[in-house]
Write a protein that holds these residues in place. Sequence first.
Motif, mmCIF file in Angstrom:
data_model
loop_
_atom_site.group_PDB
_atom_site.id
_atom_site.type_symbol
_atom_site.label_atom_id
_atom_site.label_comp_id
_atom_site.label_asym_id
_atom_site.label_seq_id
_atom_site.Cartn_x
_atom_site.Cartn_y
_atom_site.Cartn_z
ATOM 1 N N UNK A 230 0.815 -1.217 0.000
ATOM 2 C CA UNK A 230 0.000 0.000 0.000
ATOM 3 C C UNK A 230 0.849 1.268 0.000
ATOM 4 N N UNK A 231 2.136 1.133 0.286
ATOM 5 C CA UNK A 231 3.031 2.287 0.324
ATOM 6 C C UNK A 231 3.853 2.428 -0.960
ATOM 7 N N UNK A 232 3.671 1.529 -1.894
ATOM 8 C CA UNK A 232 4.452 1.564 -3.125
ATOM 9 C C UNK A 232 3.847 2.558 -4.115
ATOM 10 N N UNK A 233 4.643 3.053 -5.064
ATOM 11 C CA UNK A 233 4.127 3.993 -6.065
ATOM 12 C C UNK A 233 2.927 3.405 -6.794
ATOM 13 N N UNK A 234 1.912 4.221 -6.993
ATOM 14 C CA UNK A 234 0.712 3.773 -7.696
ATOM 15 C C UNK A 234 -0.412 3.386 -6.771
ATOM 16 N N UNK A 235 -0.098 3.057 -5.534
ATOM 17 C CA UNK A 235 -1.156 2.713 -4.578
ATOM 18 C C UNK A 235 -1.887 3.992 -4.183
ATOM 19 N N UNK A 236 -3.200 3.940 -4.144
ATOM 20 C CA UNK A 236 -3.968 5.154 -3.853
ATOM 21 C C UNK A 236 -5.005 4.959 -2.755
ATOM 22 N N UNK A 237 -5.312 3.721 -2.412
ATOM 23 C CA UNK A 237 -6.328 3.469 -1.390
ATOM 24 C C UNK A 237 -5.719 3.547 0.003
ATOM 25 N N UNK A 238 -6.562 3.516 1.021
ATOM 26 C CA UNK A 238 -6.157 3.446 2.421
ATOM 27 C C UNK A 238 -5.243 4.601 2.829
ATOM 28 N N UNK A 239 -5.569 5.784 2.364
ATOM 29 C CA UNK A 239 -4.733 6.943 2.671
ATOM 30 C C UNK A 239 -4.663 7.193 4.178
ATOM 31 N N UNK A 240 -5.807 7.184 4.846
ATOM 32 C CA UNK A 240 -5.815 7.470 6.285
ATOM 33 C C UNK A 240 -5.046 6.405 7.056
ATOM 34 N N UNK A 241 -5.188 5.155 6.639
ATOM 35 C CA UNK A 241 -4.488 4.074 7.334
ATOM 36 C C UNK A 241 -2.980 4.208 7.180
ATOM 37 N N UNK A 242 -2.541 4.563 5.975
ATOM 38 C CA UNK A 242 -1.106 4.748 5.755
ATOM 39 C C UNK A 242 -0.575 5.904 6.603
ATOM 40 N N UNK A 243 -1.323 7.002 6.631
ATOM 41 C CA UNK A 243 -0.918 8.136 7.449
ATOM 42 C C UNK A 243 -0.846 7.750 8.929
ATOM 43 N N UNK A 244 -1.788 6.933 9.371
ATOM 44 C CA UNK A 244 -1.798 6.514 10.773
ATOM 45 C C UNK A 244 -0.584 5.658 11.106
ATOM 46 N N UNK A 245 -0.162 4.811 10.167
ATOM 47 C CA UNK A 245 1.038 3.995 10.382
ATOM 48 C C UNK A 245 2.245 4.893 10.587
ATOM 49 N N UNK A 246 2.462 5.834 9.679
ATOM 50 C CA UNK A 246 3.640 6.702 9.778
ATOM 51 C C UNK A 246 3.554 7.582 11.019
ATOM 52 N N UNK A 247 2.350 8.056 11.340
ATOM 53 C CA UNK A 247 2.185 8.883 12.537
ATOM 54 C C UNK A 247 2.555 8.101 13.793
ATOM 55 N N UNK A 248 2.134 6.842 13.878
ATOM 56 C CA UNK A 248 2.472 6.031 15.049
ATOM 57 C C UNK A 248 3.976 5.795 15.141
ATOM 58 N N UNK A 249 4.603 5.491 14.015
ATOM 59 C CA UNK A 249 6.043 5.230 14.014
ATOM 60 C C UNK A 249 6.831 6.493 14.364
ATOM 61 N N UNK A 250 6.374 7.632 13.882
ATOM 62 C CA UNK A 250 7.045 8.892 14.222
ATOM 63 C C UNK A 250 6.868 9.221 15.702
ATOM 64 N N UNK A 251 5.695 8.910 16.248
ATOM 65 C CA UNK A 251 5.463 9.155 17.670
ATOM 66 C C UNK A 251 6.395 8.296 18.528
ATOM 67 N N UNK A 252 6.626 7.060 18.107
ATOM 68 C CA UNK A 252 7.566 6.193 18.833
ATOM 69 C C UNK A 252 8.972 6.789 18.807
ATOM 70 N N UNK A 253 9.383 7.266 17.633
ATOM 71 C CA UNK A 253 10.717 7.864 17.514
ATOM 72 C C UNK A 253 10.825 9.122 18.366
ATOM 73 N N UNK A 254 9.779 9.934 18.371
ATOM 74 C CA UNK A 254 9.792 11.153 19.180
ATOM 75 C C UNK A 254 9.907 10.807 20.670
ATOM 76 N N UNK A 255 9.178 9.778 21.091
ATOM 77 C CA UNK A 255 9.247 9.370 22.485
ATOM 78 C C UNK A 255 10.645 8.937 22.887
ATOM 79 N N UNK A 256 11.294 8.161 22.027
ATOM 80 C CA UNK A 256 12.670 7.750 22.307
ATOM 81 C C UNK A 256 13.591 8.959 22.408
#
Length: 318
Positions: A230-256
């Motif tokens: 879903x993160x590869x070029x050309x994928x267009x569905x699940x935009x909110x879900x993809x954003x939520x994945x990156x947001x969670x991972x960034x929050x983990x990095x910020x916490x560290x």
Amino acid sequence: MQTPHPTDTAHPSGNTGTAAPDTAKAPRGAAPPGASAAFGASVEHYENFPVASWLCPAPLRPAVAALYRFARTADDIADEGEADATTRLAELAAYRAALDEALAGRPVPPRWQAVFAPLAAAVQRHAWPSDLLRDLISAFEQDVRHTASGHRYADTAELLAYCRLSANPVGRLLLHLWGVADAAALERSDRICSALQLINFWQDLGVDLSRQRVYLPADTLRRHGVAVEDFLPGASARERERQAVVAELCAQARGLMQMGAPLVHQVGGRAGWELRLVVQGGLRVLDRIAAIQHRSWAQRVTVDKSELPRLLWRALWM
């Protein structure tokens, strides 16, 4: 792998840690001395932060620069050019053997003389633990193997285990230079370095995926109902879900990063101020990822010199 770079980082990011994303830049448009044509003879490297800057105490700059060149050269072997995995692993094995020879005071291959002569001098002068240098090579070897096999990280814990090889040694080596060795400082350094490595992953998400390097943890993807595809070029569905994945991972990095940030009060002088800028630079990258709605698989954010006044202001209040 982007070396986490010696004192800005920390990217051997890639890219950078204590970490600081980068310490001594290789000349733009040219591979570091020792990188062969097969591994990218004309490679440009973007680094988030300056390394071996004027903030780094002058007596320590040669050691920091030697560490950066060592890591960056290994990074190019692992990541640049068109060589296959077997060739890359053989070259990294030769690089490891050259490290052992240099540390033993024996001659190394001429192509790597400019890397290992200053590194061996730094190890001898500062009594650097050599196992930390070998850990960095192990991380590059793991990256090559994982890319060739299509390995997917099961969870954040497995990803952090990789950071213990790829990023944390840089911070520990720098702390050794700065004369800081207590257990709390080492733990905070590890958190900063791991955070910088993770930030680099989420900053370079699209770049890494285009190279078949997948750092997205499988458990986080499942939690949000998406897949790597879903993160590869050309994928267009699940935009909110993809954003939520990156947001969670960034929050983990910020916490560290926030857990490691008190280290800035244990490192004195100019080195301490450089570390403050490293921490703030990493946090600023996260801010910029958030500003594009965490769509870093489609757009890579950067931090450049124009951000320095903002970083300095934030560093003053740490």
